[in-house]
Design an enzyme around this catalytic site. Structure first.
Site, PDB file in Angstrom:
ATOM      1  CG  ASP A 120      20.650 -34.646  -4.614  1.00 47.02           C
ATOM      2  OD1 ASP A 120      19.975 -35.549  -4.058  1.00 47.02           O
ATOM      3  OD2 ASP A 120      20.280 -33.860  -5.259  1.00 47.02           O
ATOM      4  CG  ASN A 173      18.755 -36.123   9.165  1.00 50.04           C
ATOM      5  OD1 ASN A 173      17.609 -36.357   9.857  1.00 50.04           O
ATOM      6  ND2 ASN A 173      18.714 -34.977   8.366  1.00 50.04           N
ATOM      7  CE1 TYR A 186       9.031 -39.515   6.147  1.00 56.46           C
ATOM      8  CE2 TYR A 186       7.317 -40.422   7.760  1.00 56.46           C
ATOM      9  CZ  TYR A 186       8.473 -39.730   7.424  1.00 56.46           C
ATOM     10  OH  TYR A 186       9.264 -39.463   8.403  1.00 56.46           O
ATOM     11  CE  LYS A 246      11.763 -41.738   6.965  1.00 54.78           C
ATOM     12  NZ  LYS A 246      13.238 -41.224   6.732  1.00 54.78           N
ATOM     13  CB  THR A 282      11.126 -30.087  10.690  1.00 49.78           C
ATOM     14  OG1 THR A 282      10.312 -31.145  10.329  1.00 49.78           O
ATOM     15  CG2 THR A 282      11.888 -30.825  11.910  1.00 49.78           C
TER      16      THR A 282
END
Length: 252
Positions: free
Chosen positions: A62, A89, A175, A179, A210
């Site tokens: 984790d 990832n 988000y 990134k 996904t």
């Protein structure tokens, strides 16, 4: 694993893009460690890779839990003594969705700061924690490679283009900025470690179907994983400190 076989660790690899990357690396002859928060799901994924003829093992990891990171590094040290490839990832969107059209709860003026903190904890701080724990093992590889899984949403050039693909879609304070930060972090690691032979790059898999987008993406996980695998298997003269999709360089 024989002494000439490469060893790769993929975080968040029990499903989606991470799982596809594990499949492809195993098909290339690497031993792959399936990093997963849930031991059962990790083992199921590793067993599926082995059923296809690959060499894969599950490892509980984790990226927000220092204890599991440290234990993973100790286990790899004791079992293999080195690491050749690290693919960071594991990541979250915060809202549970990655589709910009649906991410209305990430609009900067109304976003929940706890969400932003949680996203950065996984997508940025988790990458630092895992990378630093694995660096001693990667330094023992003759050709260490690190791939940080980013997103086209992290590109400032694309996001700020009034005629770009994100025009008219909700903005993101969690988000996408996480990134962007990951891209910057990738460059800093690459600059620090390039003299040691590391090649460290960020990857934009594209809009992949996904769980986090209810499988609305137009790319398969296998298609999204191709750029990860390419960057994980670069020759010594390959790029470092770059940002790439399957089609080539992505603007910062």
């Amino acid at each position: 694993m024989n002494e000439n076989q490469k060893l790769a660790l993929v975080t968040g690899a029990n499903k989606g893009i991470g799982r596809a990357a594990a499949d492809q690396l195993a098909a290339l002859g690497m031993t792959v460690l399936i990093g997963a928060r849930d031991a059962r799901r990790g083992e199921e994924a590793a067993a599926a890779v082995r059923a296809e003829g690959g060499d894969a093992y599950a490892i509980v990891l984790d990226v927000t839990d220092p204890a599991t990171i440290e234990e993973a590094a100790r286990w790899i040290e004791g079992s293999y003594g080195r690491l050749d490839v690290l693919i960071n990832n594991a990541g979250i969107t915060g809202s549970g969705r990655v589709s910009p059209a649906e991410a209305i709860d990430q609009i900067p003026s109304t976003v929940d700061l706890d969400m932003v903190r949680a996203v950065f904890e996984t997508n940025v701080f988790g990458v630092i924690a895992v990378t630093n724990a694995m660096l001693p093992l990667l330094r023992r590889s003759p050709a260490p490679r690190i791939v940080n899984v980013s997103s086209g949403g992290g590109s400032l050039a694309i996001a700020s283009d009034p005629d770009g693909p994100f025009t008219g879609l909700p903005t993101s304070a969690a988000y996408s900025p996480s990134k962007t930060a990951l891209n910057a972090l990738t460059v800093q690691y690459a600059n620090e470690l390039r003299k040691e032979g590391f090649l460290i790059n960020a990857a934009a898999p594209g809009y992949v179907a996904t769980d986090i987008n209810n499988h609305s993406g137009f790319l398969t996980p296998a298609q999204g994983a191709t750029v990860l695998v390419r960057l994980a298997t670069l020759d010594a003269d390959g790029p470092t400190a770059g940002f790439f999709s399957a089609d080539g360089p992505v603007p910062w």
